[in-house]
Design an enzyme around this catalytic site. Sequence first.
Site, PDB file in Angstrom:
ATOM      1  CG  HIS A  82      -2.011  -0.797   1.010  1.00  0.00           C
ATOM      2  ND1 HIS A  82      -2.027  -2.189   0.786  1.00  0.00           N
ATOM      3  CD2 HIS A  82      -3.286  -0.738   1.057  1.00  0.00           C
ATOM      4  CE1 HIS A  82      -3.254  -2.876   0.662  1.00  0.00           C
ATOM      5  NE2 HIS A  82      -3.871  -1.938   0.875  1.00  0.00           N
ATOM      6  CG  ASN A 194      -8.604   0.802   7.528  1.00  0.00           C
ATOM      7  OD1 ASN A 194      -9.449  -0.133   7.852  1.00  0.00           O
ATOM      8  ND2 ASN A 194      -8.400   1.144   6.162  1.00  0.00           N
ATOM      9  CE1 TYR A 277     -22.152  47.748  -2.006  1.00  0.00           C
ATOM     10  CE2 TYR A 277     -22.325  45.553  -3.112  1.00  0.00           C
ATOM     11  CZ  TYR A 277     -22.791  46.773  -2.847  1.00  0.00           C
ATOM     12  OH  TYR A 277     -23.970  47.119  -3.179  1.00  0.00           O
ATOM     13  NE  ARG A 280     -21.016  50.578   1.616  1.00  0.00           N
ATOM     14  CZ  ARG A 280     -22.052  50.466   0.629  1.00  0.00           C
ATOM     15  NH1 ARG A 280     -23.084  50.451   0.920  1.00  0.00           N
ATOM     16  NH2 ARG A 280     -21.750  50.736  -0.644  1.00  0.00           N
ATOM     17  CG  PHE A 326     -12.326   3.251   6.360  1.00  0.00           C
ATOM     18  CD1 PHE A 326     -13.068   3.678   5.400  1.00  0.00           C
ATOM     19  CD2 PHE A 326     -12.473   1.965   6.689  1.00  0.00           C
ATOM     20  CE1 PHE A 326     -13.997   2.783   4.811  1.00  0.00           C
ATOM     21  CE2 PHE A 326     -13.233   1.163   6.289  1.00  0.00           C
ATOM     22  CZ  PHE A 326     -13.995   1.390   5.146  1.00  0.00           C
ATOM     23  CD  GLU A 412     -11.432  -0.214  -0.539  1.00  0.00           C
ATOM     24  OE1 GLU A 412     -10.811   0.530  -1.464  1.00  0.00           O
ATOM     25  OE2 GLU A 412     -10.846  -1.112  -0.002  1.00  0.00           O
TER      26      GLU A 412
END
Length: 492
Positions: A82, A194, A277, A280, A326, A412
């Site tokens: 991973h 995780n 603006y 202000r 997760f 997933e």
Amino acid sequence: MIKLSGDSLTLNQMEQILYKNVPIALDEEALQRVRKSREAVERIVQQDKTVYGINTGFGKFSDVKIDERDTKDLQRNLIRSHACGVGEPFPEVVSRAMVVLRLNALLKGFSGIRAEVLERFAYMVNNGIHPVIPQQGSLGASGDLAPLSHLALVLLGEGFVWQNGKHVPAFAVWNEHKIEPIVLEAKEGLALINGTQAMTAQGVVNYLEAEKLAYSSEWIAAMTMEALHGITDAFHPAIHEARGYKEQVDVAARMLDWLEGSQLTTIQGEKRVQDAYSIRCIPQVHGASWQVLAYVKEKLEIEMNAATDNPLIFDEGETVVSGGNFHGQPIAFAMDFLKIAVAELANISERRIERLVNPQLNEGLPPFLSAQPGLQSGAMILQYSAASLVSENKTLAHPASVDSIPSSGNQEDHVSMGTIGSRHAQQIIKNSRNVLAIEALCAMTGCNARGIEQMAPKTKQQLNALQKIVQPIDCDRIFAPDIEDIATFLAM
């Protein structure tokens, strides 16, 4: 020393840990919870029950049973496979935050990890051992898998850590400290990766920087008001109380405080009835950004103390539940909201810059604040740079969280993109800090032209601090270093 228990970590404490290197300690009651949770995992292994993440494969491989003798290989293989992040590494401060947050989450005692792993995390924080973690590669669901795997690699003596700004092999650092790397046991690899700690760590750093920038934007805007003879009536408390937003009321009060005693500001009817603006509506616009900051702070402090791995272990192992804590959607939304809030601080700042440099709008200041208009361009291209940065912010502010893409064989099938959102938020903060640095340079130049002796005491103090770093525009020069130096000042 700040004691971590998994339940009470605050952003203020994180600021102390990250920027002041305050050491951490582990709460003994929390460690007792961790030990009981670990005992539950060991019972599951001994009884040969089939439980996801303990003796099964991961993701789409969750239906593959793993033999007890292979559990260590399973965890090591998980971390290695991973660890596929790419791109530039997260800044070292974000890496440090990631270690702290992962440690705090595991201290809740729902993860089945050994106490000695958490003690090693604490050692890393207290000894400045920060993993090198690539920024890209997380979908923000199933956890920040790639970033957290690079973090976990360091425990195994693999991967790299930061040392004096360089990347050093982790095994060399452990040898230097005369400490053996960790050998992961059942479930520990999954417990480490995780979670939402990459997006949350970057989110924590984002929040702390954004809060500081929001405060700075007020005194910078106050200097601009002085340079433009702004009308302070627009900050009268009654106006803002009539609307009812606390943050708006607070910004108006702080603006009046910054400008108290100024001889450069005006009242309505003295020079004109009302301002544009961008002058202000400072309380309304900045106040709305403060509302977002309050929302982001609330979500971060919940997530910082959340159990976000899977599965979670309850009732001393009697209940092991596979869920989806997760999933990073809450932080994904928070980071997207933060992006918009900070981008707006830059948007309104750029409009004030335009009023400072435009001879049709700047109340008699030199055109483009040039010492010799025509021969010298002055701040003309400073406004270009600010315009470019706010335009870039508009593209980065597009919400990452509205996107999703299926992964892991469609197991997933909905993801948060929260880590992408948090990274984009960091870039927006950097861009906005540069825009406000440009406004500060133009405002201090305008105030010098008006006469700094007429400034409010508090804004004059800020101008004096700035002038120790850069000088007002008195001739054409290379302005890039000035922007950088003021931005660094604003980040301190």
